[in-house]
Design an enzyme around this catalytic site. Structure first.
Site, PDB file in Angstrom:
ATOM      1  N   PRO A 319       4.220   1.512 -59.578  1.00 20.14           N
ATOM      2  CA  PRO A 319       5.465   2.186 -59.240  1.00 20.14           C
ATOM      3  C   PRO A 319       5.214   3.568 -58.635  1.00 20.14           C
ATOM      4  O   PRO A 319       4.327   4.287 -59.083  1.00 20.14           O
ATOM      5  CB  PRO A 319       6.167   2.316 -60.599  1.00 20.14           C
ATOM      6  CG  PRO A 319       5.067   2.286 -61.605  1.00 20.14           C
ATOM      7  CD  PRO A 319       3.973   1.434 -61.025  1.00 20.14           C
ATOM      8  N   CYS A 389      15.642  21.787 -34.987  1.00 17.87           N
ATOM      9  CA  CYS A 389      16.140  21.656 -33.631  1.00 17.87           C
ATOM     10  C   CYS A 389      16.239  20.179 -33.275  1.00 17.87           C
ATOM     11  O   CYS A 389      15.452  19.672 -32.481  1.00 17.87           O
ATOM     12  CB  CYS A 389      15.170  22.375 -32.715  1.00 17.87           C
ATOM     13  SG  CYS A 389      15.994  23.024 -31.305  1.00 17.87           S
ATOM     14  N   GLU A 390      17.180  19.498 -33.910  1.00 18.86           N
ATOM     15  CA  GLU A 390      17.296  18.045 -33.778  1.00 18.86           C
ATOM     16  C   GLU A 390      18.684  17.692 -34.305  1.00 18.86           C
ATOM     17  O   GLU A 390      18.989  17.998 -35.467  1.00 18.86           O
ATOM     18  CB  GLU A 390      16.198  17.416 -34.654  1.00 18.86           C
ATOM     19  CG  GLU A 390      16.075  15.944 -34.604  1.00 18.86           C
ATOM     20  CD  GLU A 390      14.962  15.481 -33.671  1.00 18.86           C
ATOM     21  OE1 GLU A 390      14.057  16.269 -33.351  1.00 18.86           O
ATOM     22  OE2 GLU A 390      15.024  14.325 -33.255  1.00 18.86           O
TER      23      GLU A 390
HETATM   24  C1  LIG Z   1       4.374   2.122 -51.407  1.00 11.54           C
HETATM   25  C2  LIG Z   1       3.536   1.281 -52.288  1.00 11.54           C
HETATM   26  C3  LIG Z   1       3.754   1.281 -53.666  1.00 11.54           C
HETATM   27  C4  LIG Z   1       4.862   2.043 -54.330  1.00 11.54           C
HETATM   28  O1  LIG Z   1       6.113   1.617 -53.955  1.00 11.54           O
HETATM   29  P1  LIG Z   1       7.426   2.200 -54.679  1.00 11.54           P
HETATM   30  O2  LIG Z   1       8.531   1.498 -53.992  1.00 11.54           O
HETATM   31  O3  LIG Z   1       7.434   3.659 -54.427  1.00 11.54           O
HETATM   32  O4  LIG Z   1       7.339   1.862 -56.110  1.00 11.54           O
HETATM   33  C5  LIG Z   1       2.900   0.528 -54.447  1.00 11.54           C
HETATM   34  N1  LIG Z   1       1.894  -0.184 -53.906  1.00 11.54           N
HETATM   35  C6  LIG Z   1       1.647  -0.197 -52.586  1.00 11.54           C
HETATM   36  C7  LIG Z   1       0.520  -0.976 -52.058  1.00 11.54           C
HETATM   37  C8  LIG Z   1       2.468   0.535 -51.730  1.00 11.54           C
HETATM   38  O5  LIG Z   1       2.229   0.492 -50.423  1.00 11.54           O
END
Ligand SMILES: *Cc1c(COP(=O)(O)O)cnc(C)c1O
Length: 471
Positions: A319, A389-390
């Protein structure tokens, strides 16, 4: 994900608005909009971790990332305790540090017993420097540089191999160095889920991982490469996912890969289901709790392994957003305003797409509060703009807020994930500071960039260093 625009109501202040946005107190951190320690002080200010947000901005400047130690640790513990309950003794939670990689964060998650996943030498070095045990570091990436693989071998972390080039290169490096390298193999599971297209990775047309068609030949190759110790398989299906079904399906698909490996004489002991659990950015977001997600994953892996009659592997997950996202808010100072009659009022703050590129990148929707007047009725619906600036540099299209004045402290919730880590110096704006708040104390964890920092990498060749003369 759609956002409901709130009716501006004349007696619903940020305080009550906040209460309506917070889930009940038993909910998981990822189901709350604000950090768990959010309160309103006697002076009607927002406080996080016992620290008055307005006072923090006075002390540390703005914009300011304010990270709540308690919320982050609670999320870590909910993951750990849920696995202990539904998959006792055999799980490892890795913090996906791309969500926000810095020393303090890696140190906190490591102290909570988590490992860390990294996707570059920079993230790897950060985890190592923070004291994360190399055996708990998993190195991802679809195009790791040779030097990055060398660093991985040197520190002894796990390598999540993404493709043939990497597999063969790593095999040769391991042979050459006389090392046995622990690896996982990343496979694209072919699972669809409903999230933004850029953050969907589990469907077959993805740049990440081996195609399922390649699994047999990968295992066949690995059976001839004793210097590559294949511990298991990895998959990641996407991010900000609110459904449990994709991960339930994933457990079954991945258990099948373990069976396939057995046919090639490989005993795989690790199954890493990636990350992806969503969080609450607005009142219309209703993600499952951390516990519900962990239970669904564990149940599915256990059922699939029983059906295949294979022993339970060690179960890993990664996570990012659901650990760090809800633990942080960003505080800004209000500056100029522009009313476009009959259309909208733009209220500009002193940051924007450089500290939070998610709205312009993913059309992400956020909620804001006025930290210095929490009981003030939310009488306006304004467009909260950044200073870049966008024209697209809009943090919130329709923000229900009180009438704002210059110097008000506007605070945007749930900015812990993919904000600082995606921050830039666009328009040569220094990146903000970050503080960790806990029990009424604030500790600087990232120093605000200075104007000198911005020039640090610039070089002025000798030939340009003279004052220019007109011809
Ligand atoms: C981005 C990613 C995560 C984490 O994803 P979340 O949606 O932030 O929990 C875990 N493993 C891999 C390989 C990722 O690319």
């Amino acid at each position: 994900m759609t956002s409901t625009s709130l009716p501006a109501s004349d007696n619903l202040g940020s305080r009550r608005y906040l209460a309506s946005l917070q889930a009940d107190s038993n909910a998981a951190p990822n189901q709350h909009l604000l950090p768990l320690t959010a309160t309103v002080t006697a002076t009607d200010h927002l406080a996080i971790g016992g620290c008055d947000v307005v006072a923090l901005v006075e002390q540390f400047g703005s914009p300011l990332y304010i990270l709540d130690d308690h919320t982050l640790r609670t999320a870590c513990r909910q993951y750990q305790q849920s696995f202990e309950r539904f998959y006792p003794g055999q799980a490892l939670v890795l913090y996906a540090s791309k969500a926000w990689s810095c020393l303090a964060l890696c140190a906190i998650v490591a102290a909570e017993g988590l490992g860390v996943d990294v996707v570059s030498a920079g993230e790897l070095m950060t985890a190592i420097e923070a004291g994360v045990n190399a055996e708990k570091i998993y190195f991802h990436g679809n195009n790791k540089a040779y030097a990055e693989l060398e660093l991985a071998l040197e520190v002894g972390c796990r390598v999540v191999v993404d493709n043939w080039l990497e597999l063969k290169t790593l095999g040769e490096m391991a042979t050459h160095q006389g090392k046995v390298v622990p690896i996982l193999v990343r496979i694209t599971p072919g699972i669809e889920c409903h999230t933004h297209e850029y953050i969907r990775t589990g469907h077959l047309d993805s740049k990440f991982g081996f195609d399922p068609d390649q699994i047999e030949s990968v295992f066949e190759f690995l059976a001839t490469q004793p210097q590559l110790h294949c511990l298991g398989v990895h998959a990641h299906i996407g991010s900000q996912i609110f459904e449990l079904n994709p991960h339930v399906d994933l457990g079954g698909v991945m258990a099948g890969w373990l069976v396939t490996a057995q046919r090639y004489g490989l005993t795989l002991t690790e199954l890493d289901v990636g990350g992806g659990l969503g969080i609450r950015y607005t009142e219309s977001d209703d993600p499952p709790s951390i516990e519900a997600w962990v239970k669904a994953v564990c149940d599915s892996v256990i059922a699939a392994c029983q059906a295949e009659q294979i022993p339970l592997p060690r179960l890993l997950c990664e996570p990012g957003r659901s650990l760090i996202g809800p633990a942080c808010v960003t505080a800004y100072r209000v500056g100029s305003q522009k009313e476009v009659p009959g259309l909208r009022t733009y209220v500009a703050v002193d940051g924007g797409m450089s500290d939070n590129p998610r709205p312009i990148t993913y059309q992400s929707v956020y909620r804001a509060l006025v930290a210095n007047r929490m009981s003030e009725p939310l009488t306006e619906t304004v467009t909260l703009a950044g200073k870049h600036c966008e024209s697209g540099d809009i943090l919130i299209q329709s923000a229900p807020l009180p009438a704002l004045r210059a110097e008000d402290v506007v605070t945007i919730a749930a900015t812990g994930a993919y904000n600082y880590s995606m921050a830039s110096n666009y328009n040569r704006v220094p990146r903000p500071a970050a503080v960790l708040v806990k029990d009424g104390e604030a500790h600087l964890i990232i120093r605000r960039e200075t104007l000198q920092d911005l020039l640090r990498q610039d070089c002025l060749p000798e030939t340009l260093s003279r004052p220019f003369e007109s011809p």
